[in-house]
Scaffold this motif. Sequence first.
Motif, short mmCIF file in Angstrom:
data_model
loop_
_atom_site.label_atom_id
_atom_site.label_comp_id
_atom_site.label_asym_id
_atom_site.label_seq_id
_atom_site.Cartn_x
_atom_site.Cartn_y
_atom_site.Cartn_z
N THR A 176 9.66 -0.05 2.67
CA THR A 176 9.27 -1.40 3.04
C THR A 176 10.73 -2.44 3.18
N SER A 177 11.89 -1.78 3.53
CA SER A 177 12.89 -2.68 3.76
C SER A 177 12.51 -3.48 5.09
N LEU A 178 13.30 -4.71 5.24
CA LEU A 178 13.26 -5.36 6.33
C LEU A 178 13.12 -4.61 7.78
N SER A 179 14.12 -3.65 7.88
CA SER A 179 14.01 -3.09 8.95
C SER A 179 13.14 -1.78 9.30
N CYS A 180 12.40 -1.26 8.12
CA CYS A 180 11.40 -0.65 8.19
C CYS A 180 10.23 -1.27 8.77
N SER A 181 9.80 -2.47 8.32
CA SER A 181 8.78 -3.44 8.40
C SER A 181 8.64 -4.13 9.87
N ILE A 182 9.94 -3.93 10.33
CA ILE A 182 9.54 -4.58 11.69
C ILE A 182 8.81 -3.77 12.69
N GLN A 183 8.95 -2.67 12.53
CA GLN A 183 8.06 -1.82 13.57
C GLN A 183 6.66 -1.95 13.41
N SER A 184 5.97 -2.22 12.23
CA SER A 184 4.44 -2.50 12.17
C SER A 184 4.26 -3.93 12.90
N HIS A 185 5.37 -4.93 12.69
CA HIS A 185 4.91 -6.16 13.26
C HIS A 185 5.09 -5.98 14.85
N LEU A 186 6.02 -5.17 15.45
CA LEU A 186 5.90 -4.99 16.56
C LEU A 186 4.79 -4.40 17.61
N MET A 187 4.36 -3.58 16.48
CA MET A 187 3.06 -2.78 16.88
C MET A 187 1.86 -3.67 16.90
N ALA A 188 1.95 -4.78 16.05
CA ALA A 188 0.81 -5.66 16.07
C ALA A 188 1.00 -6.96 17.25
N PHE A 189 2.23 -7.13 17.47
CA PHE A 189 2.50 -8.01 18.48
C PHE A 189 1.86 -7.32 20.04
N ALA A 190 2.42 -6.12 20.01
CA ALA A 190 1.49 -5.36 21.26
C ALA A 190 0.17 -5.16 21.17
N ALA A 191 -0.41 -4.81 20.18
CA ALA A 191 -1.85 -5.04 20.05
C ALA A 191 -2.72 -6.34 20.31
N GLU A 192 -1.83 -7.30 20.09
CA GLU A 192 -2.53 -8.63 20.22
C GLU A 192 -2.31 -8.88 21.94
N LYS A 193 -1.16 -8.52 22.47
CA LYS A 193 -0.94 -8.65 23.88
C LYS A 193 -1.85 -7.85 24.72
N SER A 194 -2.12 -6.72 24.16
CA SER A 194 -3.08 -5.80 24.83
C SER A 194 -4.64 -6.39 24.82
N ARG A 195 -4.74 -6.93 23.61
CA ARG A 195 -6.54 -7.43 23.42
C ARG A 195 -6.43 -8.66 24.18
N GLU A 196 -5.59 -9.43 24.36
CA GLU A 196 -5.56 -10.87 25.14
C GLU A 196 -5.58 -10.47 26.77
N ASN A 197 -5.10 -9.30 27.22
CA ASN A 197 -5.29 -8.87 28.40
C ASN A 197 -6.01 -7.71 28.77
N GLY A 198 -7.53 -7.75 28.08
CA GLY A 198 -8.25 -6.68 28.49
C GLY A 198 -8.22 -5.35 28.11
N GLY A 199 -7.21 -4.91 26.97
CA GLY A 199 -7.18 -3.73 26.83
C GLY A 199 -6.01 -2.87 27.26
N GLU A 200 -5.28 -3.74 28.17
CA GLU A 200 -3.98 -3.10 28.67
C GLU A 200 -3.13 -2.31 28.19
N LEU A 201 -2.46 -1.19 28.71
CA LEU A 201 -1.73 -0.43 27.82
C LEU A 201 -0.12 -1.32 27.73
N LEU A 204 0.90 -1.18 -0.06
CA LEU A 204 0.09 -0.17 0.08
C LEU A 204 0.73 1.27 0.18
N ARG A 205 2.25 1.17 0.47
CA ARG A 205 2.96 2.33 0.58
C ARG A 205 3.16 2.83 -0.95
N TYR A 206 3.07 1.82 -2.01
CA TYR A 206 3.71 2.21 -3.37
C TYR A 206 2.40 2.70 -4.09
#
Length: 673
Positions: free
Chosen positions: A645-670, A384-386
């Motif tokens: 969208t290099s590998l190093s650029c794309s790691i950030q979005s994955h870390l955000m997704a991991f954090a979002a899933e962790k928060s969701r599984e724990n009732g929305g914790e920050l 989508l960046r392109y």
Amino acid sequence: MAKVENAKTNRVVLGKYEIFHVNDMYLYRLKASNGEILVVSEIYKSEKGAVLAIETVKKSIDNGTILIYKDKHNLWQFKLFAQNKRLLVVSANYTSQQGCEAAANSFKKFAAISPIEVLEEDPEHLIEEIKINNETAKKGGKIITSVTDDIYEFKLVASNGVLLCSSNEYTSRQSMNNGIEAFKGAIKDGRFVVVCDKNKTYQFKLYTSSGRCIVLSEAYKNKSQAVSAANSVASFVFLAEIVDKEAEGKSNVKVDRVLKAAIIGVGSRGGETYGRYFMERPDMFKISALCEIKPDRLKKYQREFMVDESQCFVDENEFFKEKRADFIVISTLDQDHVRHALKAIELNYHILLEKPITANEEELYMLQEAADKKKVKILVCHVLRYTVAMQKIKELLNNKAIGELVSIDHLENVTYWHQAHSFVRGNWRKKEDTAPMILAKCCHDLDLLQWFANSECDSISSFGKLNFFNAKHAPKGAKRRCLDCPHVETCPYSAYNIYIKKWKIDGSPKNCWPYNVLTDETLSEDTLMEAIKKGPYGRCVFYCDNDVVDSQSVNILFKNGVSANLKMTAFSKYSGRYAHFFGTMGDIIYDEPAGTITLNVYNGQDQKWTISELTNELRGHGGGDIHMMNYFYRMIVDNKEIQETSLSCSIQSHLMAFAAEKSRENGGELVKL
């Protein structure tokens, strides 16, 4: 565009043709038995001319073609073409495809048999001739020509990219070129007419001096907008540059040499997206090797991509015994990406890597370390960046068009049928087998948000769950498979409705996503029916083994203070993203379903761009797939570092997704990153 098949004519209930005149113009319209106006004709010089035209329409019902079109405002029209491809009638505008199809079927029922009545005037005053200013010529417009399936047409766009009008269809390039000249002549000698339909939308039509409709506008909410657009047509047409869409699309990348491509995972992305494009551009790419665990699928693409049988593999270990190309496309299942990428790195392949990279955080850094060590290029397919739409928004933000960015609201409409296809019945239905849905579906969106914010993420909270696609929501009497179910015709999630009925509405294509995911055979009603009888895509959505969410909200704070809200939902009829960017001096609205970008400036002139006129290529994620592959080609040929969208650029979005899933599984914790 969809084709309407012939239906049996009802010879009992009658509609009515009405011939009337506006000034010295004669027109006719066909009304259904309930009084609904189905079509309005071209203009004629006499009552006799209108009568003869009606007779032509009556004769063309059986041997002509009715096609259905959707415009940039998501309004629908049907058009009747004679056997020689000449446009005979255009319908009113409809707000849904179903409504337009129903009207088209009514038209077929009434058109051949309805009597003719001659009126003194238009009693409803729905048609009006307008005067335009054709004395002022402006620079910057374009007449864009295109050809699809041997049908030629042209469009006129203003200097800001807004679509002003579209031509009828032509059967040759020469006839289209003649049509462009006739178009210019009609501005001077023809007549503009504004038509109001039953939905109170307005459309202008330009008629030649002989009475033939030469161009049609898009639909407008009021008469003044239609008149303004007609005046813009007269202003831009004479100095407009004529641009061939196909030629311009092929000239947007410098070509130096042919790169050899190897593909592992020859499915919907590897085969149908990347492989097909490589075959379209033999001046840039040659597919030299394939690896696919399904033998029948491998054989299909080996034949279609003309790859030597000795370079086609079912066993990945055999495939990775030696380097077989300049670069490799890795489009296997998510959990296999890193394993295959590490093997490719050892062979010094440059890599086009499908997203998501992995659902395992440790593997992200392992892959980055291996790539850095071998100095190979890895481009992650955040396509989508392109796209020109995202590039335009990024340009506006970088240029401070809305001052300092403060916050972003972002909506991802997965749509009800896409959720059922990919995340209930399909490959991404189970978190343990692929990735959490916020990563599998929305790593695109998370990547865009941190790109737009121009900052790394500070913290995230998220809520979401599997709301609907489970056994407790199954309708009474529902069966495990759709074709055995009493709700097969009425359930919107029915495999029959999604894969048979919708396929027919789409024109029964021989090869098209999502239908080609069901079978490796040529698409037909028989092959699709066989797939939903026996395969996973014929299962009831309430009795599948899915566990990923169907709705999720993510709140994001970036380190520079920008905040964002991402909403992902299955429960929408139409696909497409919607984003609203709020700044200190204005705001930007991105409306993908409408195909527009709007810039609102607090103390200045607002602007609006139509996405389809900003680019000549909207295939594959709004053109992102093709622009990304062209970008990757230049990075390899020029031996430059990947910026987007290099590998190093794309790691950030994955870390955000991991954090979002962790928060969701724990009732929305920050969760702090």
